[in-house]
Design an enzyme around this catalytic site. Structure first.
Site, mmCIF file in Angstrom:
data_model
loop_
_atom_site.group_PDB
_atom_site.id
_atom_site.type_symbol
_atom_site.label_atom_id
_atom_site.label_comp_id
_atom_site.label_asym_id
_atom_site.label_seq_id
_atom_site.Cartn_x
_atom_site.Cartn_y
_atom_site.Cartn_z
ATOM 1 N N ASP A 7 44.314 62.882 25.520
ATOM 2 C CA ASP A 7 43.401 63.708 26.312
ATOM 3 C C ASP A 7 43.039 62.874 27.539
ATOM 4 O OD1 ASP A 7 41.599 65.798 27.050
ATOM 5 O OD2 ASP A 7 39.952 64.596 26.237
ATOM 6 N N GLU A 67 47.645 67.017 27.037
ATOM 7 C CA GLU A 67 47.116 68.302 27.504
ATOM 8 C C GLU A 67 47.445 68.494 28.985
ATOM 9 O OE1 GLU A 67 42.701 70.070 27.912
ATOM 10 O OE2 GLU A 67 43.231 69.392 25.909
ATOM 11 N N ASP A 139 36.375 63.223 23.042
ATOM 12 C CA ASP A 139 37.649 62.811 23.633
ATOM 13 C C ASP A 139 38.699 62.539 22.555
ATOM 14 O OD1 ASP A 139 36.862 62.741 26.500
ATOM 15 O OD2 ASP A 139 35.452 61.235 25.762
#
Length: 178
Positions: A7, A67, A139
């Site tokens: 992430d 992502e 996170d």
């Protein structure tokens, strides 16, 4: 298969490592790469590059998942996040890992069941799916969620491929062929 989820972020980059054996998922590790806020952009990008490289060296994943950047209302933020993402991808590719990408919508659908799930719902579902004692930070949870999304995607692909093969069909370029 050992999967590393990332992430990306310019202040905090989350990571999560899971293993998939058949339909079972096993938590390996998660955490964050913290980037000093007072550093300039080049130093922050190097911190991401080095930090993700250290995670790869420590956990030896077979594949990586990251992502995709969403387009926010602030173009400058989107560009900066894209640069953080690029630094993370460079670290993964430099380590020889295949890199897969999913949108936030795909990740939330795969983990929480709908694309507009709140961060707390994603955290809770990650905790449940991996059988964790505690709730991971946002996170880390997002990184674990993107890794879980990949296991769902590859599992569906494999199951569909097997079913199609039994029917004498194949998928090529997203189209059915016989």
């Amino acid at each position: 298969m050992r999967i590393l989820g990332i992430d990306p972020g310019l202040r905090v980059t989350g990571y999560g490592v899971i293993e998939r054996a058949g339909s079972r998922l096993r938590y390996i590790a998660s955490g964050t790469v913290r980037i000093p806020a007072q550093d300039g952009l080049p130093a922050r990008l190097k911190a991401i590059l080095d930090g993700v490289g250290e995670v790869v060296a420590a956990f030896h994943p077979d594949t990586a998942v990251i992502e995709k950047v969403f387009v926010s209302t602030n173009p400058q933020s989107t560009l900066l996040l894209g640069q953080a993402r690029g630094a993370a991808i460079c670290a993964l590719v430099a380590a020889g890992l295949p890199v897969h990408e999913y949108t936030a919508l795909q990740v939330k659908q795969a983990v929480a069941g709908h694309g507009k799930a709140h961060k707390s719902a994603v955290q809770e579902m990650v905790r449940r799916l991996l059988g964790l004692d505690g709730t991971p930070g946002t996170d880390s949870a997002d990184a674990l969620a993107v890794a879980i999304c990949h296991t769902n995607h590859t599992g569906v692909q494999a199951a569909a491929g097997g079913q199609l093969a039994r029917m004498g069909l194949k998928l090529r370029g997203g189209r059915l062929v016989d």
